[in-house]
Design a protein around this motif. Structure first.
Motif, mmCIF file in Angstrom:
data_model
loop_
_atom_site.group_PDB
_atom_site.id
_atom_site.type_symbol
_atom_site.label_atom_id
_atom_site.label_comp_id
_atom_site.label_asym_id
_atom_site.label_seq_id
_atom_site.Cartn_x
_atom_site.Cartn_y
_atom_site.Cartn_z
ATOM 1 N N ASP A 157 0.832 -1.206 0.000
ATOM 2 C CA ASP A 157 0.000 0.000 0.000
ATOM 3 C C ASP A 157 0.866 1.256 0.000
ATOM 4 O OD1 ASP A 157 -2.534 -1.140 -0.036
ATOM 5 O OD2 ASP A 157 -2.460 -1.530 2.119
ATOM 6 N N PRO A 158 1.681 1.418 -1.047
ATOM 7 C CA PRO A 158 2.626 2.535 -1.034
ATOM 8 C C PRO A 158 1.912 3.878 -1.046
ATOM 9 C CG PRO A 158 2.483 1.587 -3.231
ATOM 10 C CD PRO A 158 1.710 0.678 -2.328
ATOM 11 N N GLU A 159 2.514 4.857 -0.386
ATOM 12 C CA GLU A 159 1.990 6.227 -0.456
ATOM 13 C C GLU A 159 2.632 6.932 -1.635
ATOM 14 O OE1 GLU A 159 2.362 8.078 3.621
ATOM 15 O OE2 GLU A 159 3.063 6.035 3.985
ATOM 16 N N LEU A 160 3.788 6.384 -2.048
ATOM 17 C CA LEU A 160 4.561 6.965 -3.136
ATOM 18 C C LEU A 160 4.930 5.838 -4.084
ATOM 19 C CD1 LEU A 160 6.453 9.076 -4.472
ATOM 20 C CD2 LEU A 160 8.141 8.504 -2.751
ATOM 21 N N LEU A 161 4.624 6.044 -5.364
ATOM 22 C CA LEU A 161 4.880 4.979 -6.328
ATOM 23 C C LEU A 161 5.653 5.561 -7.504
ATOM 24 C CD1 LEU A 161 4.262 2.020 -6.961
ATOM 25 C CD2 LEU A 161 2.074 2.743 -7.915
ATOM 26 N N MET A 162 6.694 4.856 -7.922
ATOM 27 C CA MET A 162 7.429 5.297 -9.104
ATOM 28 C C MET A 162 7.255 4.240 -10.181
ATOM 29 S SD MET A 162 10.626 7.223 -7.621
ATOM 30 C CE MET A 162 10.761 7.556 -5.869
ATOM 31 N N LEU A 163 6.759 4.666 -11.309
ATOM 32 C CA LEU A 163 6.516 3.746 -12.416
ATOM 33 C C LEU A 163 7.337 4.209 -13.610
ATOM 34 C CD1 LEU A 163 2.614 3.408 -12.089
ATOM 35 C CD2 LEU A 163 4.369 1.883 -11.181
ATOM 36 N N ASP A 164 8.290 3.373 -14.015
ATOM 37 C CA ASP A 164 9.147 3.730 -15.149
ATOM 38 C C ASP A 164 8.624 3.023 -16.393
ATOM 39 O OD1 ASP A 164 11.137 4.832 -16.644
ATOM 40 O OD2 ASP A 164 12.781 3.692 -15.764
ATOM 41 N N GLU A 165 7.992 3.772 -17.262
ATOM 42 C CA GLU A 165 7.405 3.244 -18.498
ATOM 43 C C GLU A 165 6.610 1.964 -18.268
ATOM 44 O OE1 GLU A 165 9.846 3.286 -21.916
ATOM 45 O OE2 GLU A 165 11.188 4.799 -21.113
ATOM 46 N N PRO A 166 5.596 2.029 -17.406
ATOM 47 C CA PRO A 166 4.878 0.791 -17.078
ATOM 48 C C PRO A 166 4.138 0.194 -18.265
ATOM 49 C CG PRO A 166 3.729 2.688 -16.195
ATOM 50 C CD PRO A 166 5.032 3.188 -16.714
ATOM 51 N N GLY A 192 0.684 9.176 -4.369
ATOM 52 C CA GLY A 192 1.434 10.084 -5.236
ATOM 53 C C GLY A 192 2.266 9.249 -6.187
ATOM 54 N N ILE A 193 2.135 9.531 -7.472
ATOM 55 C CA ILE A 193 2.854 8.701 -8.449
ATOM 56 C C ILE A 193 3.754 9.556 -9.331
ATOM 57 C CG2 ILE A 193 2.635 7.102 -10.412
ATOM 58 C CD1 ILE A 193 0.082 6.078 -9.338
#
Ligand SMILES: Nc1ncnc2c1ncn2[C@@H]1O[C@H](COP(=O)(O)OP(=O)(O)O)[C@@H](O)[C@H]1O
Ligand SMILES: [Mg+2]
Lengths: 259, 265
Positions: A157-166, A192-193
């Protein structure tokens, strides 16, 4: 002037610079990401998007500049920050020689998920991949693998998500599904993404705000609509191409402040 | 140190071993080959020499088993790390809240599990096949085992650091590290029979004390306690140095921006 965003800042970079052999992959890059906001990072191949993300995850140390997540300096509080964040990319995969279910249980335990089996089942259902639990991870298609990675990314359940070219290497149908799920979970949990992509559909559908990078520098930022309005182009895609080629969003450098 | 995280990482390796039984075969195959070769050499020497020396020569088998424990401990650490390199899992691990110390501890545990399997198999075969009972070393076995495992762990961390620094090109080097030490740590011959100039070097490494001690115990039923203290003290020094090297190289890899190169396509 748009009203300043009053939401909590959960990720911030100040003058982030990263050099590789004297070449600046990131050049005094600064931004703020608010809770519940989806910020798109756009730019041509080599613009510095992945480098930025790697720095923000603590995988790569910046040459100079500061990073704060949840108000804490990343360098000092990396472990506590990573417990509240997660990451997924089309270019990484979970170990190919384990079953999907085994991989997910391992990461659920690493993140200390309370009811790991239940959580995994819920997320797999949400991404419509429940049938993959007993499959060998290395034998999945790109679309399946991306969705398994996303299950991993949502586990804690991340509050912060980083998606690199999902959505890279996904067909339009699966890409659409992935975008919708990301958006849905993001809204429900107020995540927040930070989202990188070359896909303008992605950006227009998912991102509240975007930053265009060119050779590691910010060229412009704003909502997708604002950016198109500021530019001399008709669509976001044209803006992208213009920046990739010229490093600017307008045709002539306008001397609007000239007396 | 968070034991939940360490156990989760160990679970990953356990899944790996249950998924591919070939890994278990590999754990047993080479040690057994080694043992049969050394066992036959021992039998040959015993038949062609006086009974007193013939009895003494049994220490070759003890040496071989103990050497294997050290070697497998090193491999357990290095292979666990390589598994993550080969499957491009390092990035997933390092974006998770996993400390480097927790990661390394998990590889230590895998090393310990691996040598337990190997040691049990070797003890049984040497007993039934060559009437060599490793348990004649009695309680001494515990400090022997522990000290060799510790040194194996140190070497494992050094191997891992080499791979982090020089990439997969360093893999075969990483493999060979224990064998750099084999000539000087008096595995198969007493220190006093080594060339004089190399004897002081031998005493710099913990395994020397263990292999000397093993021969003493087999001959006289006891050994100098001093040897155990020296071995333990040196092991602490080597663990500290190897741990520092590993962390230093890991940080250097972050600085150079190469950690992700191990993890992506
Ligand atoms: N480890 C590295 N060593 C040297 N150069 C690198 C390294 N990582 C990235 N770069 C360079 O940094 C620039 C930005 O790359 P990257 O961040 O991957 O771009 P993007 O993700 O926007 O396509 C590129 O010119 C790339 O070659
Ligand atoms: Mg990239």
């Amino acid at each position: 002037m748009p009203a300043p965003d009053a939401r909590e800042i959960i990720l911030e970079a100040r003058d982030l610079t990263r050099e590789f052999d004297g070449v600046k992959a990131l050049d005094r890059f600064s931004f703020q990401l608010h809770r519940g906001e989806v910020l798109g990072l756009l730019g041509a191949n080599g613009a510095g998007k992945t480098t930025a993300m790697n720095c923000l995850l603590g995988l790569t140390l910046p040459t100079s500049g500061d990073i704060f997540a949840f108000g804490l300096p990343l360098q000092k509080h990396r472990i506590a920050i990573l417990q509240r964040a997660n990451f997924s990319s089309a270019y990484t995969a979970l170990p190919g020689n384990l079953l999907v279910g085994q991989n997910l249980i391992v990461f659920a335990k690493i993140y200390g998920v309370r009811e790991p089996k239940k959580k995994i089942a819920e997320l797999m259902e949400l991404l419509e991949i429940s049938h993959l639990a007993k499959r060998v991870t290395g034998q999945l298609s790109a679309g399946e693998s991306t969705r398994v990675n996303l299950v991993k990314a949502f586990l804690n359940d991340p509050e912060l998500l980083m998606l690199d070219e999902p959505t890279a290497s996904l067909d339009p149908d699966i890409a659409d599904k992935v975008r919708k799920v990301v958006r849905k979970v993001q809204r429900e949990r107020n995540i927040g993404i930070l989202y990188t992509s070359h896909n303008m559909r992605d950006i227009e559908e998912v991102c509240d705000r975007v930053i265009f990078l060119h050779k590691g520098k910010i060229v412009c930022e704003g909502t997708p609509t604002d950016i198109v309005a500021q530019s001399s182009s008709a669509t976001l895609e044209d803006v992208f191409i213009k920046i990739a080629r010229d490093g600017e969003i307008i045709d002539e450098p306008q001397k609007d402040k000239a007396p | 140190m968070n034991f939940r995280i360490i156990s989760a990482l160990v679970l990953r390796y356990l899944f790996l071993y249950t998924r591919s039984p070939m890994r278990l075969v590999e754990l047993v195959f080479w040690p057994v080959v080694d043992l049969v070769v050394w066992g036959n050499v021992t039998v040959f020497i015993q038949r062609n020499t006086n009974p007193a020396f013939g009895n003494e020569i049994l220490f070759l088998l003890g040496a071989m088993i103990l050497w294997d424990i050290m070697f497998r401990a090193q491999q357990g650490v290095a292979i666990s790390f390589l598994e993550d390199v080969w499957t491009r899992n390092l990035l997933n691990v390092f974006v998770a809240p996993v400390r480097a110390t927790e990661y390394v501890s998990a590889t230590f545990i895998v090393g310990m599990l691996r040598i337990t399997v190997t040691a049990v198999v070797l003890s049984l075969i040497s007993w039934f096949g060559y009437s060599f009972n490793i348990f004649q070393l009695e309680w001494w076995l515990i400090p022997f085992f522990a000290n060799l495992m510790l040194f194996g762990w140190s070497l494992g961390m050094i191997s891992t650091a080499l791979i982090l620094r020089w990439g997969q090109a360093a893999e075969s080097l990483a493999w060979a590290i224990p064998f750099f030490f084999q000539p000087v740590v008096a595995v198969f011959y007493p220190v006093q029979d080594m060339p004089a100039w190399s004897q002081p070097i031998a005493w710099c490494f913990p395994p020397t004390y263990i292999f000397e001690g093993m021969r003493d115990v087999m001959k006289t039923g006891t050994m100098k306690w001093d040897y155990l203290w020296y071995a333990a003290a040196l092991n602490i020094v080597f663990m500290a140095l190897a741990g520092w090297l590993f962390l230093w190289i890991l940080n250097l890899t972050r600085k150079r921006g190469l950690l992700t190169k191990f993890a992506t396509q």
